[in-house]
Design a protein around this motif. Structure first.
Motif, PDB file in Angstrom:
ATOM      1  N   TYR A 177      -9.299   0.266  -9.705  1.00  0.00           N
ATOM      2  CA  TYR A 177      -9.088   1.834  -8.990  1.00  0.00           C
ATOM      3  C   TYR A 177      -8.617   1.800  -7.737  1.00  0.00           C
ATOM      4  N   ASP A 178      -7.899   2.944  -7.508  1.00  0.00           N
ATOM      5  CA  ASP A 178      -6.986   3.141  -6.323  1.00  0.00           C
ATOM      6  C   ASP A 178      -7.854   3.333  -5.137  1.00  0.00           C
ATOM      7  N   SER A 179      -7.731   2.542  -4.090  1.00  0.00           N
ATOM      8  CA  SER A 179      -8.335   2.720  -2.759  1.00  0.00           C
ATOM      9  C   SER A 179      -7.635   4.154  -1.978  1.00  0.00           C
ATOM     10  N   PRO A 180      -7.996   4.674  -0.898  1.00  0.00           N
ATOM     11  CA  PRO A 180      -7.205   5.395   0.062  1.00  0.00           C
ATOM     12  C   PRO A 180      -5.809   4.759   0.525  1.00  0.00           C
ATOM     13  N   LYS A 181      -6.004   3.499   0.772  1.00  0.00           N
ATOM     14  CA  LYS A 181      -4.642   2.948   1.258  1.00  0.00           C
ATOM     15  C   LYS A 181      -3.818   2.653   0.123  1.00  0.00           C
ATOM     16  N   ALA A 182      -4.328   2.341  -0.983  1.00  0.00           N
ATOM     17  CA  ALA A 182      -3.368   2.339  -2.385  1.00  0.00           C
ATOM     18  C   ALA A 182      -2.661   3.550  -2.644  1.00  0.00           C
ATOM     19  N   ALA A 184      -2.317   6.022  -0.558  1.00  0.00           N
ATOM     20  CA  ALA A 184      -1.083   6.480   0.402  1.00  0.00           C
ATOM     21  C   ALA A 184       0.281   5.716   0.378  1.00  0.00           C
ATOM     22  N   GLY A 185      -0.074   4.192  -0.117  1.00  0.00           N
ATOM     23  CA  GLY A 185       1.207   3.783  -0.440  1.00  0.00           C
ATOM     24  C   GLY A 185       1.879   4.083  -1.689  1.00  0.00           C
ATOM     25  N   MET A 186       1.363   4.416  -2.621  1.00  0.00           N
ATOM     26  CA  MET A 186       1.810   5.021  -3.825  1.00  0.00           C
ATOM     27  C   MET A 186       2.517   6.417  -3.661  1.00  0.00           C
ATOM     28  N   TYR A 187       1.722   7.200  -2.925  1.00  0.00           N
ATOM     29  CA  TYR A 187       2.345   8.478  -3.076  1.00  0.00           C
ATOM     30  C   TYR A 187       2.972   9.204  -1.791  1.00  0.00           C
ATOM     31  N   VAL A 188       2.882   8.311  -0.633  1.00  0.00           N
ATOM     32  CA  VAL A 188       3.393   8.698   0.531  1.00  0.00           C
ATOM     33  C   VAL A 188       4.566   7.706   0.691  1.00  0.00           C
ATOM     34  N   ARG A 193      10.143   5.461   1.119  1.00  0.00           N
ATOM     35  CA  ARG A 193      11.047   4.367   1.012  1.00  0.00           C
ATOM     36  C   ARG A 193      12.671   4.829   0.193  1.00  0.00           C
ATOM     37  N   GLN A 194      12.205   5.613  -0.877  1.00  0.00           N
ATOM     38  CA  GLN A 194      13.447   6.205  -1.489  1.00  0.00           C
ATOM     39  C   GLN A 194      14.353   7.232  -0.827  1.00  0.00           C
ATOM     40  N   THR A 195      14.158   7.474   0.619  1.00  0.00           N
ATOM     41  CA  THR A 195      14.832   8.411   1.015  1.00  0.00           C
ATOM     42  C   THR A 195      15.845   7.771   2.059  1.00  0.00           C
ATOM     43  N   PRO A 196      16.867   8.498   2.464  1.00  0.00           N
ATOM     44  CA  PRO A 196      17.853   7.706   3.854  1.00  0.00           C
ATOM     45  C   PRO A 196      17.059   7.548   4.933  1.00  0.00           C
ATOM     46  N   PHE A 197      16.031   8.191   5.047  1.00  0.00           N
ATOM     47  CA  PHE A 197      15.264   7.872   6.462  1.00  0.00           C
ATOM     48  C   PHE A 197      14.518   6.765   6.748  1.00  0.00           C
TER      49      PHE A 197
END
Length: 198
Positions: A177-182, A184-188, A193-197
């Motif tokens: 089960y996802d935790s709040p940290k997981a 945030a990592g997955m959806y934020v 990471r996939q942006t040029p920024f």
């Protein structure tokens, strides 16, 4: 030109990659090598980055536990495969999260060498996808093997942990089960990471 490098990283992610398929393996990453004079480059595909060309130093400075180099017996085909790999790296294709081996518009690391040799031979030569099958493919000679003896035990322990986790999931029907940290990592963080920024 056209040499293949099979690598095993130090992380739990590498352990997961090597253990998750039906063909359990000691390698987690495949690389194709290109040589022009003194300029040695690799073409690789990484999660989050996709297919890119790198200087050889980049591939060698990764924390690898084990590394082997396979040389094609057909050197002319190897040179053409290296050119095809560089072309894929120049196009900076996305990582193939779906593992669709029939679609060359996105590629995981195991797809890059297969695509390169298929492209170089106009579809006549199909090399295996999985590293363990590549390691024993009679069309390649093993020319180098290196391992960091300090890390071998740790690699084996990580493999055992991952194998057991996969057994729990498959045989005992455990669920994660996802935790709040997981979350945030997955959806934020991952989309960032996939942006040029990044």
């Amino acid at each position: 030109d056209g040499d293949l490098m099979l690598a095993r990283g130090f992380s739990f992610f590498s352990a997961m990659i090597s253990q998750i398929s039906d063909n359990v393996d000691h390698f987690s990453h495949t690389i194709i090598v290109s040589v022009k004079g003194n300029d040695v480059r690799t073409t690789e595909s990484y999660v989050g980055d996709g297919v890119k060309n790198y200087e050889i130093h980049y591939a060698l400075k990764n924390e690898n536990v084990r590394l082997i180099v396979l040389r094609p017996k057909d050197s002319a085909l190897g040179k053409l495969a290296a050119v095809a790999a560089l072309g894929a790296g120049d196009r900076r294709l996305l990582y193939d999260y779906q593992m669709n081996f029939d679609d060359d518009s996105q590629m995981s690391c195991v797809e890059v060498p297969s695509y390169s040799y298929k492209n170089a031979s106009q579809g006549k030569v199909k090399i295996p996808i999985t590293p363990d099958d590549l390691e024993t493919d009679p069309r390649f000679d093993l020319i180098l093997e290196w391992q960091d003896a300090r890390l071998i035990r740790d690699e084996r322990q990580k493999d055992a942990v991952v194998r057991e986790m996969l057994r729990w999931l498959n045989d005992l029907h455990y669920k994660f089960y996802d935790s709040p940290k997981a979350y945030a990592g997955m959806y934020v963080l991952l989309p960032l990471r996939q942006t040029p920024f990044w």
